[in-house]
Design an enzyme around this catalytic site. Structure first.
Site, short mmCIF file in Angstrom:
data_model
loop_
_atom_site.label_atom_id
_atom_site.label_comp_id
_atom_site.label_asym_id
_atom_site.label_seq_id
_atom_site.Cartn_x
_atom_site.Cartn_y
_atom_site.Cartn_z
N GLU A 1 15.30 -60.54 -49.16
CA GLU A 1 15.31 -59.67 -50.58
C GLU A 1 16.12 -59.53 -50.72
O GLU A 1 15.94 -59.39 -52.76
CB GLU A 1 14.72 -58.38 -49.97
CG GLU A 1 14.39 -56.60 -51.04
CD GLU A 1 13.70 -55.84 -50.60
OE1 GLU A 1 13.88 -55.27 -51.03
OE2 GLU A 1 14.33 -56.00 -48.66
N HIS B 1 12.98 -49.93 -49.20
CA HIS B 1 12.20 -50.95 -50.17
C HIS B 1 12.64 -51.09 -51.07
O HIS B 1 13.24 -50.69 -52.27
CB HIS B 1 10.84 -49.94 -50.38
CG HIS B 1 9.81 -50.62 -49.11
ND1 HIS B 1 9.36 -51.09 -48.90
CD2 HIS B 1 9.58 -49.58 -48.88
CE1 HIS B 1 8.66 -51.12 -48.23
NE2 HIS B 1 8.49 -49.36 -48.23
N THR B 2 14.53 -52.12 -51.09
CA THR B 2 15.37 -51.87 -51.75
C THR B 2 14.87 -52.15 -53.02
O THR B 2 15.25 -52.05 -54.01
CB THR B 2 16.88 -52.51 -51.40
OG1 THR B 2 16.20 -53.47 -51.29
CG2 THR B 2 17.41 -52.07 -50.08
N CYS B 3 14.36 -52.89 -53.03
CA CYS B 3 13.55 -53.97 -54.05
C CYS B 3 13.09 -52.88 -55.26
O CYS B 3 12.80 -53.41 -56.48
CB CYS B 3 12.59 -55.20 -54.13
SG CYS B 3 11.43 -54.61 -53.10
N PHE B 4 12.50 -51.84 -54.41
CA PHE B 4 11.68 -50.75 -55.49
C PHE B 4 13.03 -49.68 -55.78
O PHE B 4 12.18 -48.75 -55.77
CB PHE B 4 10.09 -50.77 -55.13
CG PHE B 4 10.21 -51.70 -54.80
CD1 PHE B 4 8.94 -52.83 -55.77
CD2 PHE B 4 9.20 -52.82 -53.35
CE1 PHE B 4 8.22 -53.51 -55.77
CE2 PHE B 4 7.76 -52.99 -53.45
CZ PHE B 4 8.07 -54.19 -54.16
#
Length: 265
Positions: free
Chosen positions: A34, A230-233
């Site tokens: 991710e 949820h690091t991508c968000f």
């Protein structure tokens, strides 16, 4: 990097989680993809979790583009003639993961680690976890709590009441009592980095380069016992705990251990 560590200097740079794990010889996992390519991660996660791989018309190759030139690399000998099916998709996922995280950058990674270990022996770094090493390299940021609160949005169970929800109030009270290092760890857990943009929390970016505020998502404890990221968000899923002490216990646990929101198991 090694010289900066030896001289107790910080660098104005952020290294992705997989790179820091490589420095420490910590095994990387599927969830680490991710941090390298969020779109590929989401596509592979969809393939893993859903039937009907044949409909996607995939084969055992990967296509890359450098300076406008597209190249196709077989993941196995004759990969262009092997279709991905529900029966062999786990092999395909493992090969794609290996290519993206290791094979495609093996030369650059080898030079990076060779240079680092010439200055600081590998065994000397092994006393740190990846969070501690990133803090040593990049430093512990001064986090403006008022700025953090102002530029946070709430979804899920906390959407209606927002900052007035009891669980959200407990969350901010706990974070207010954290040390600077613990706040940095929480920021890293939620966003993938201990560093902030120069403009502060209002300029936080997602992995796709778009602005995305820090987000607290409320959910029932029955759905998820631990907070998860949820690091991508730039989002943390925060269960609705019974009291402040319970929230503090679980939140402190996850930011001080190598727990990630996504797992392949």
């Amino acid at each position: 990097i090694g010289k900066a560590l030896l001289e107790h200097q910080t660098l104005p740079a952020h290294f992705s989680l997989p790179i820091v794990k490589h420095m420490l010889s910590i095994p990387i996992t599927f969830s680490d993809l991710e941090f390298i390519d969020a779109e590929v991660f989401q596509n592979l996660a969809y393939l893993r979790n859903n039937p009907g791989a044949e409909a996607l018309c995939l084969d055992f190759t990967v296509t890359t583009e450098h300076f406008g030139m597209r190249q196709t690399h077989p993941l196995v000998p004759g990969g262009e003639d092997i279709d991905v099916t529900d029966e062999n998709k786990m092999e395909y996922l493992n090969l794609m993961f290996k290519y993206k995280m290791l094979d495609s950058v093996k030369e650059q990674l080898w030079h990076l680690l060779k240079g680092l270990y010439e200055v600081i022996p590998q065994e000397s770094l092994s006393v740190f976890d990846y969070q501690e090493l990133e803090l040593l390299i990049s430093g512990c940021p001064e986090i403006d709590m008022d700025d953090w609160r102002r530029h946070t949005r709430y979804v899920g169970l906390y959407k209606l009441e927002g900052a007035k929800h009891p669980s959200v109030k407990w969350f901010w009270e706990v974070v207010e009592n954290f040390t600077h290092e613990e706040r940095a760890r929480l920021l890293q857990f939620s966003t993938g980095s201990t560093r902030l943009p120069a403009q502060g929390f209002k300029a936080l970016e997602a992995n796709d380069g778009n602005f995305r505020l820090f987000t607290i998502a409320g959910l029932e404890k029955a759905d998820c016992l631990y907070p998860r990221s949820h690091t991508c968000f730039n989002r943390i899923d925060l269960p609705y705990y019974s009291n402040k002490e319970e929230l503090e216990g679980y939140l402190s646990l996850v930011i001080n251990m190598e727990i990630t929101g996504f797992q392949i198991d």
